[in-house]
Design an enzyme around this catalytic site. Sequence first.
Site, short mmCIF file in Angstrom:
data_model
loop_
_atom_site.label_atom_id
_atom_site.label_comp_id
_atom_site.label_asym_id
_atom_site.label_seq_id
_atom_site.Cartn_x
_atom_site.Cartn_y
_atom_site.Cartn_z
N TYR A 154 0.84 -1.21 0.00
CA TYR A 154 0.00 0.00 0.00
C TYR A 154 0.87 1.27 0.00
O TYR A 154 0.63 2.21 -0.76
CB TYR A 154 -0.89 -0.06 1.24
N LYS A 158 0.95 4.12 -2.81
CA LYS A 158 0.59 5.51 -2.48
C LYS A 158 1.76 6.46 -2.72
O LYS A 158 1.56 7.60 -3.13
CB LYS A 158 0.10 5.59 -1.03
#
Length: 243
Positions: A154, A158
């Site tokens: 993640y 991001k």
Amino acid sequence: MLQGKTAIITGGSRGIGRAIALTFAEHGANVAVLYAGNATAADEVVCAIKAKGVSAMAIQCDVADFAACKDAVKAVTETLGPVDILVNNAGITKDKLVLAMSEDDFDRVVDVNLKGAFNMIKHCYSGFMKRRQGRIINITSISGLMGNPGQANYSSAKAGMIGLTKSVARELAGRNICCNAIAPGFIETEMTASLGENPLLNNIPLKRMGTADEVASLALFLASDTAGYITGEVIRVDGGLAM
Ligand code: NDP
């Protein structure tokens, strides 16, 4: 503020995306809500948007699927008009320490969170260029700024979104198109519902989680004419957590 504009909100069926969709509609935008599988939630948002007197549509579209994104942008353009505002908000987590993280866990999170944003930008790009206007807002995360144990997939996605934001901002600035990122901290949504008494929450200077509406307020500002001189920026909405 957004009267007559057409906006696409990926992941607009729930959480932060839902709040952005309703806020944009409140300010006059016609809104397309893209969602993964929760048709009931998407339909509810569409009804709530229409009740505000603007147009809306829901489209089931896995943003990781390049061709599906192309079809979705075409459908929105035909039904609601040329896209003025794209909000890349769709996101998922599959948290595990790297030791336990499978290749699929890594790939899927990057495909949805990062490649999904690329796919949508790619299919809106020439429309924005031709019309010499457009706003792109990418919902990243403070995990992409700080890293977070258990979120290698993640955080990578991001952080990649931030690079994507700055590159696209530079590519499109000459055409009057702004591309910015919002980096939320802990926001009360289904994504964070399982956090419970997470010790990280004690580190938030403002001593509370944020609300989806607080993220939506910033998205509204970035989508508005008022923010026409802001591009390539990453703005945190995190109660001070990552400062
Ligand atoms: P939610 O889990 O509440 O909602 C996720 C939304 O994304 C849903 O609308 C879901 O659709 C949609 N979605 C998921 N996968 C896909 C896909 N493959 N294609 C299209 N749509 C998809 O998430 P949040 O509202 O909490 O988060 C929204 C964004 O904000 C995410 O990018 C997240 O990473 C980011 N963020 C959230 C934070 C938080 O604290 N909540 C903090 C920092 C960043 P469906 O309803 O059909 O499942």
